[in-house]
Structure formats: C-alpha cells, structure tokens
Design an enzyme around this catalytic site. Structure first.
Site, PDB file in Angstrom:
ATOM      1  N   GLU A 252       0.822  -1.216   0.000  1.00 32.16           N
ATOM      2  CA  GLU A 252       0.000   0.000   0.000  1.00 32.16           C
ATOM      3  C   GLU A 252       0.853   1.262   0.000  1.00 32.16           C
ATOM      4  OE1 GLU A 252      -3.715   0.072   0.366  1.00 32.16           O
ATOM      5  OE2 GLU A 252      -3.551  -1.989  -0.335  1.00 32.16           O
TER       6      GLU A 252
ATOM      7  N   HIS B 178      -4.625   1.574   7.435  1.00 26.69           N
ATOM      8  CA  HIS B 178      -3.231   1.852   7.062  1.00 26.69           C
ATOM      9  C   HIS B 178      -2.512   2.357   8.312  1.00 26.69           C
ATOM     10  CE1 HIS B 178      -4.461   2.781   2.641  1.00 26.69           C
ATOM     11  NE2 HIS B 178      -3.823   1.636   2.650  1.00 26.69           N
TER      12      HIS B 178
ATOM     13  N   CYS C 152      -2.981  11.149   3.740  1.00 27.76           N
ATOM     14  CA  CYS C 152      -3.310  10.259   2.613  1.00 27.76           C
ATOM     15  C   CYS C 152      -3.132  10.975   1.285  1.00 27.76           C
ATOM     16  CB  CYS C 152      -4.770   9.826   2.665  1.00 27.76           C
ATOM     17  SG  CYS C 152      -5.235   8.916   4.111  1.00 27.76           S
TER      18      CYS C 152
HETATM   19  O1  SUG Z   1      -7.755   2.954  -0.054  1.00 28.67           O
HETATM   20  N1  SUG Z   1     -10.558   5.078   0.031  1.00 28.67           N
HETATM   21  C1  SUG Z   1      -9.129   4.899   0.128  1.00 28.67           C
HETATM   22  C2  SUG Z   1      -8.574   5.835   1.173  1.00 28.67           C
HETATM   23  C3  SUG Z   1      -7.074   5.780   1.207  1.00 28.67           C
HETATM   24  C4  SUG Z   1      -6.507   6.527   2.352  1.00 28.67           C
HETATM   25  N2  SUG Z   1      -5.105   6.502   2.295  1.00 28.67           N
HETATM   26  C5  SUG Z   1      -4.262   6.442   3.365  1.00 28.67           C
HETATM   27  N3  SUG Z   1      -4.648   6.123   4.549  1.00 28.67           N
HETATM   28  N4  SUG Z   1      -3.006   6.657   3.127  1.00 28.67           N
HETATM   29  C6  SUG Z   1      -8.771   3.452   0.464  1.00 28.67           C
HETATM   30  O2  SUG Z   1      -9.508   2.835   1.247  1.00 28.67           O
HETATM   31  C7  SUG Z   1     -12.762   4.766  -0.972  1.00 28.67           C
HETATM   32  C8  SUG Z   1     -13.392   4.776  -2.349  1.00 28.67           C
HETATM   33  C9  SUG Z   1     -14.877   4.633  -2.294  1.00 28.67           C
HETATM   34  O3  SUG Z   1     -15.393   3.940  -1.421  1.00 28.67           O
HETATM   35  O4  SUG Z   1     -15.580   5.226  -3.163  1.00 28.67           O
HETATM   36  C10 SUG Z   1     -11.253   4.570  -1.012  1.00 28.67           C
HETATM   37  O5  SUG Z   1     -10.726   3.996  -1.932  1.00 28.67           O
END
Ligand code: SUG
Length: 448
Positions: A174, A250, A371
C-alpha cells in the site's frame, strides 16, 4: 538548506464519488451512495497545497487518472464503442463500473514507496508504485502511476523506478502509507520504518479477524531489497491487528513521522516498546536523536483516532527546527482531540503549531491530509531535476483552479457514472492537464 521534503499531493479527479468500495475503511463504507462534489473536492485539495506552498514548503502535484477505466472494463468483457462499454457496465454491473470509475488515485500516500538517496545503495531516489492489491478499484492504479512518476522524476542520474510488486495478496503493498523515514537531515542517511498488517507466508504472526490487513511483511521486505537499503537502516514493525479491526486500515491512520519524530498512538504497534527502542538505536547510529511522541489511550481512544484522523496528519519542519502538525477539520470538531492538540503544541515538545484544513470531500472516503500526499525527500540537486511544471506556484495554482472550474461537475451520484459524457469530460480535462503539467502521454487514451 541543502535538502527538502517535498510533498506531492494527489489532484482529485473529475469522477470523485462515494461508492463504498473499501471494506475495512469505515468512512468509505459508511458514506456509500452519498452525493459527492468533485469540484469542491479538487479545490479543497488545492487549497491545502497552496497554503503549504505559501508557508515555504516544497509542494508538488500528482495528476489523477483516466476514469472510468475503459481498458479494465473491456478486460472484464464489456465490448463495443467506449460509450457502449460504459452503458453496458452501468446496466449489468454498476459496482464494477463504480470500481473502474473511482478517483482513488487522489490518495497519493498509496501511490508508491519512495526511498531517498541518502538510504539507497546507488545513491539515487527509488520509487516503487504500490500494487494496492487488496482492493480491485485501487489495484488498477499502478501502471499509470508508474508512468506519471517517470514523467515527473525523469532524470536517471537521480531517480530509479521499479515495477510494482507481483499483484498477489502475498505481496500486498500500500505504498508510503505504511512507510516512514527518520533522519537528521533529509539528504543524509536515514532509517526506513516499514509497518505491515500481516505476514503472508509465516503464519506465526497474528492477523486481524474482521477487516483485511492490506500490507504484508513480505512486500515491505521486497521493497527494501529493491531499493538497496541496508539492514541496519531498516526497521519492520507489525501494526496491532486489533486496531485494523477497529478501522485503522493503514499505519498512517495511527502514526506519522518526520525527521527524528514519531507521533503515534499508544496502541500502534505490536511490541511497541521494542519497536521504539530499535528505532532509537538505529537512528542514533546514523547520527539522529529519536523522539517518540506517544498519545495515550486515555487521551485519545482508537475510535476517536479513526473518527478524527488525528494521526493522518502531516508533520512539517519549520526553519527553526520545530514542526507544524497539519490536521483535518474533524480534529477541531472533536473536543477531546482538540484539547489534546492544544496540550501538544503547548507542551514544549517538537510540535508547536497546528494548522487545520477542510478536506471533508476526501475525508468522507477515509482520506485525510497525510493520505493526500506522497513525500519525496530530495537534495537541492535532485529537486532541480524534478519536472518543474508539477511544482506548486501562484501561476500553477491559478491554472489548476481555472482547469477545475472548466471541467468538473459539482454533483456526482452513482447513476452519473453510467453517463458516457463523463468519460469524455474526464479525457478532455486530462488531455489539457498533461499539457499544463508537461507530462507527455501517460494515459491509456493518449497511448493508443
Ligand atoms: O484505499 N478510500 C481509500 C482511502 C485511502 C486513504 N489513504 C491512506 N490512509 N493513506 C482506500 O480505502 C474509498 C473509495 C470509495 O469507497 O468510493 C477509497 O478507496
């Protein structure tokens, strides 16, 4: 100053929507089917970039991707013209269309893992795009991410680019969301800290029960090998699986580091005391003095950490050596979290200033300030080798805002994803963006 940490924020794409795609990410699943505002989302992100640029920090932009991804829809059996592909997918498999339409590339902390030249055997900055294998909608990001990173960091004397790891759960990766780097100076040798959710092959490590662990130990080890890191400069730690089950999907939802400081929750890692001792010892060996700022459970619970995104903050070094903590508005609206932050900045410790940003559009999908950014520590010579058109400036801020005004909708719902016009709007916008950012041809529709 001879070295910098540059932050490359993801520009929110025109299809930003709430599709509930990320099981284990509480915000994503609880906001499923809400109406999104892509224009506002993009502007909220740009405001943060501009504000940090204005404060003197090095700030860049990472371009969004072509969505819906017609190539992936075709690969899944939807045929005909591009418009027919979109219409058929909307009718027969709206969830797959939503996954192929997600603007999830905005969360660039997951774009790649980056090792600065102070740590790598060949003294170049190394990039490995994350395979994001745990979620289909994110697993389609890395080929285009890799092309965009190469267009931004093109000079092979300074920058080395790897392929994403094998797209398989054993090597689930990730990116920088599970990677932190500690150092005394950004261009000196540092300690790279990899936090994994589970070991894929070695079943002796505990695992979460309810939600998936996205990052594996084996993936982190492979990245360290690819980047040519020395064992003495790497620390691996396992995230507490109970926190994954509580919504910490994460590591950057439970800890953040900068230079010699690790701001983290009391329940971030298994064997936490041993992890902190190893970081202390290894950082001391490269000339740094480790400072652990630990937030006790009694002050901020895991649930409050997940809701406020306190730890999904950015720590930014000021010229006087102190640090700013950049937090989302949600921290201010939770009284206990805000009280903690006030005590933190008044404590006489390394973090002495807080900046609050409204990032609600991204937050509702589980993406806070950290993020939204990919950190790249660069020497002055490396910074000079970065594509200058992706670096924030008053002019770029103006042109990106005008570009968003011209191309973005201010309302998007699930049904809208089946409108072939949205694909045309996205491609038109991105074609123009590649000219603004001087990226060349990076998108599938530009490569055919
Ligand atoms: O991978 N949300 C992302 C958020 C990522 C956050 N990044 C960090 N913590 N670095 C994920 O879960 C949601 C998309 C949706 O549900 O429409 C999404 O992909």
């Amino acid at each position: 100053m001879t070295a910098f940490e540059a932050n490359f924020d993801g520009l929110v794409g025109p299809t930003h929507n709430y599709a509930g795609l990320s099981f284990g990410n509480v915000a994503s699943t609880s906001n499923e089917k809400s109406t999104s505002n892509p224009k506002l989302a993009a502007k909220q992100g740009l405001m943060k970039m501009k504000a940090l640029h204005d404060l003197g920090f090095k700030q860049g932009v990472l371009a969004p991707h072509e969505r819906p991804s017609v190539a992936h829809l075709r690969g899944l059996g939807f045929g005909g013209t591009d418009a027919e592909v979109v219409r058929k997918a909307a009718k027969e498999a709206p969830t797959i269309l939503a996954a192929c339409s997600s603007a999830s590339t905005m969360w660039t902390a997951n774009a790649a893992t980056v090792s600065p030249s102070g740590d790598t055997a060949d003294r170049r900055v190394h990039f490995t795009p994350a395979n994001l294998n745990n979620k289909f909608h994110r697993s389609i990001e890395h080929p285009t991410t890799g092309r965009i990173l190469k267009a931004m960091f093109a000079d092979e004397r300074h920058f080395a680019h790897h392929q994403a790891l094998p797209a398989q759960m054993h090597f689930g990766d990730e990116g920088a969301a599970n990677h932190t780097r500690f150092c005394a100076e950004y261009d000196a040798a540092g300690i790279e800290f990899f936090v994994f959710g589970q070991a894929a092959f070695d079943t002796r490590y505990p695992r979460p029960i309810k939600f998936p662990a996205r990052q594996t130990l084996e993936a982190s080890q492979a990245i360290a090998r690819l980047h040519g890191l020395s064992l003495e400069q790497v620390v691996y730690a396992q995230q507490d699986p109970n926190t994954i089950d509580a919504g910490v999907f994460h590591n950057d939802v439970i800890s953040v580091g900068n230079r010699n400081v690790l701001f983290h929750h009391q329940r971030s890692f298994l064997d936490q005391a041993a992890v902190l001792a190893e970081l202390d010892r290894k950082l001391a060996a490269v000339g740094g003095q480790f400072v652990a700022v630990e937030v006790p459970e009694a002050a901020v619970s895991i649930d409050e950490a997940v809701k406020s995104y306190l730890f999904n903050s950015q720590l930014l070094s000021k010229p006087n050596g102190k640090m700013i903590i950049v937090v989302p508005e949600e921290c201010r609206s939770m009284p206990r979290v805000w009280a903690y932050l006030e005590s933190l900045v008044n404590s006489g410790g390394p973090i002495d200033e807080v900046k609050v940003f409204d990032l609600k559009q991204s937050m509702q999908n589980g993406g806070g300030p950290a993020c939204l950014r990919l950190r790249v520590a660069l020497s002055a010579a490396e910074l000079a080798a970065v594509n200058p058109d992706v670096l924030m400036s008053d002019a770029l801020f103006g042109s990106l805002n005008a570009w968003v005004d011209k191309h973005y909708r201010d309302r998007l719902m699930g049904e809208d994803l089946g409108d072939p016009q949205l694909l045309i709007e996205c491609r038109t916008a991105l074609d123009e963006l590649t000219q603004i950012l001087q990226l060349g041809s990076v998108y599938p529709f530009q490569l055919i």
